[in-house]
Design a protein around this motif. Structure first.
Motif, PDB file in Angstrom:
ATOM      1  N   THR A  22       0.875  -1.315  -0.099  1.00  6.15           N
ATOM      2  CA  THR A  22       0.050   0.015   0.180  1.00  6.15           C
ATOM      3  C   THR A  22       1.005   1.355   0.014  1.00  6.15           C
ATOM      4  N   TYR A  24       0.738   5.740   0.245  1.00  5.78           N
ATOM      5  CA  TYR A  24      -0.069   6.773   0.820  1.00  5.78           C
ATOM      6  C   TYR A  24       0.462   7.959   0.280  1.00  5.78           C
ATOM      7  N   TYR A  25      -0.639   8.777  -0.058  1.00  2.00           N
ATOM      8  CA  TYR A  25      -0.420  10.158  -0.742  1.00  2.00           C
ATOM      9  C   TYR A  25      -0.837  11.341   0.008  1.00  2.00           C
ATOM     10  N   GLN A  26       0.014  12.246  -0.069  1.00  3.62           N
ATOM     11  CA  GLN A  26      -0.375  13.478   0.576  1.00  3.62           C
ATOM     12  C   GLN A  26      -0.049  14.729  -0.374  1.00  3.62           C
ATOM     13  N   ASN A  59     -10.579   6.535   1.466  1.00  4.44           N
ATOM     14  CA  ASN A  59      -9.178   6.506   1.655  1.00  4.44           C
ATOM     15  C   ASN A  59      -8.522   6.217   0.252  1.00  4.44           C
ATOM     16  N   ASN A  75      -4.611  -0.134  -2.832  1.00  3.68           N
ATOM     17  CA  ASN A  75      -3.341  -0.082  -2.708  1.00  3.68           C
ATOM     18  C   ASN A  75      -2.775   1.229  -2.708  1.00  3.68           C
ATOM     19  N   ASN A  76      -3.468   2.379  -3.294  1.00  2.00           N
ATOM     20  CA  ASN A  76      -2.957   3.701  -3.410  1.00  2.00           C
ATOM     21  C   ASN A  76      -3.993   4.641  -2.882  1.00  2.00           C
ATOM     22  N   GLN A  77      -3.747   5.042  -1.535  1.00  2.00           N
ATOM     23  CA  GLN A  77      -4.410   5.705  -0.548  1.00  2.00           C
ATOM     24  C   GLN A  77      -4.117   7.141  -0.092  1.00  2.00           C
ATOM     25  N   TRP A  78      -4.971   7.844   0.192  1.00  2.00           N
ATOM     26  CA  TRP A  78      -4.599   9.129   0.786  1.00  2.00           C
ATOM     27  C   TRP A  78      -4.040   9.008   2.228  1.00  2.00           C
ATOM     28  N   ALA A  79      -2.912   9.675   2.520  1.00  2.74           N
ATOM     29  CA  ALA A  79      -2.552   9.597   3.791  1.00  2.74           C
ATOM     30  C   ALA A  79      -3.243  10.273   4.985  1.00  2.74           C
ATOM     31  N   SER A  80      -4.264  11.102   4.470  1.00  2.00           N
ATOM     32  CA  SER A  80      -5.312  11.888   5.621  1.00  2.00           C
ATOM     33  C   SER A  80      -6.627  12.037   4.646  1.00  2.00           C
ATOM     34  N   GLN A  85      -6.939  17.243   3.410  1.00  2.00           N
ATOM     35  CA  GLN A  85      -5.845  17.763   2.732  1.00  2.00           C
ATOM     36  C   GLN A  85      -6.048  18.998   1.594  1.00  2.00           C
TER      37      GLN A  85
END
Length: 186
Positions: A22, A24-26, A59, A75-80, A85
């Protein structure tokens, strides 16, 4: 019976190692936002809320795979949460575009402008574009200004990293539109 234990253990370990990782993207904030040229903003601006529809509120980063189908990445999700954001980067981008102005995500006393944004699209699309759409409402001295926005920016690089960077650039452009409206109202 005992000779099958190492084989079962090896199979179990190989199954674990092949599961997708996974990411996580910001949203990145603008490194250098050019200031809006115009008069000084004297009234503080409260970015009260940025809302997103249910399909964007989860997410997973969203990708539109054809004209009617959306895929929410597992498996490519927002970090928050995406709405948080978007609100945080909007405050930062507006602050960069309007140096000296007080822009906040919390109420700023009795006298302030209020900005609310409804995002209806913030996703990748099958044709290689990032889509950013919605509308914003700015309240200044009891008067409301409502403005829709729709952007479809070509993705500069492949993959989710490129998609998130392109979405961030589009969101920065929306902040520039809002900053110009704030200048006009002051």
């Amino acid at each position: 019976m005992m000779k099958w234990i190492p084989v079962a253990l090896a199979l179990a370990l190989s199954a674990c190692s092949s599961s997708p990782k996974t990411a996580y993207y910001q949203l990145p904030t603008a490194g250098s936002t050019s200031a809006v040229i115009g008069k000084t903003v004297t009234t503080p601006v409260w970015v009260e809320r940025v809302s997103v529809p249910d399909y964007l509120a989860g997410n997973g980063v969203v990708y539109q795979s054809n004209d009617v189908q959306f895929v929410i990445a597992a498996n490519n999700q927002w970090a928050s949460p995406l709405d948080q954001q978007l609100q945080q980067t909007l405050v930062t981008n507006l602050s960069n575009a309007l140096p000296g102005a007080l822009i906040s995500s919390t109420p700023l006393g009795q006298q302030h402008d209020t900005l609310n944004v409804t995002v209806t699209g913030f996703h990748g699309r099958y044709d290689g574009h990032a889509v950013i759409s919605g509308e914003w409402i700015l309240e200044h001295n009891g008067q409301l200004q409502k403005q829709p926005f729709t952007l479809a920016l070509p993705q500069g690089e492949d993959g989710y990293d490129g998609l998130v960077r392109t979405l961030a650039k589009g969101w920065q452009q929306v902040a520039g539109q809002v900053a110009n409206a704030i200048i006009r109202e002051q």
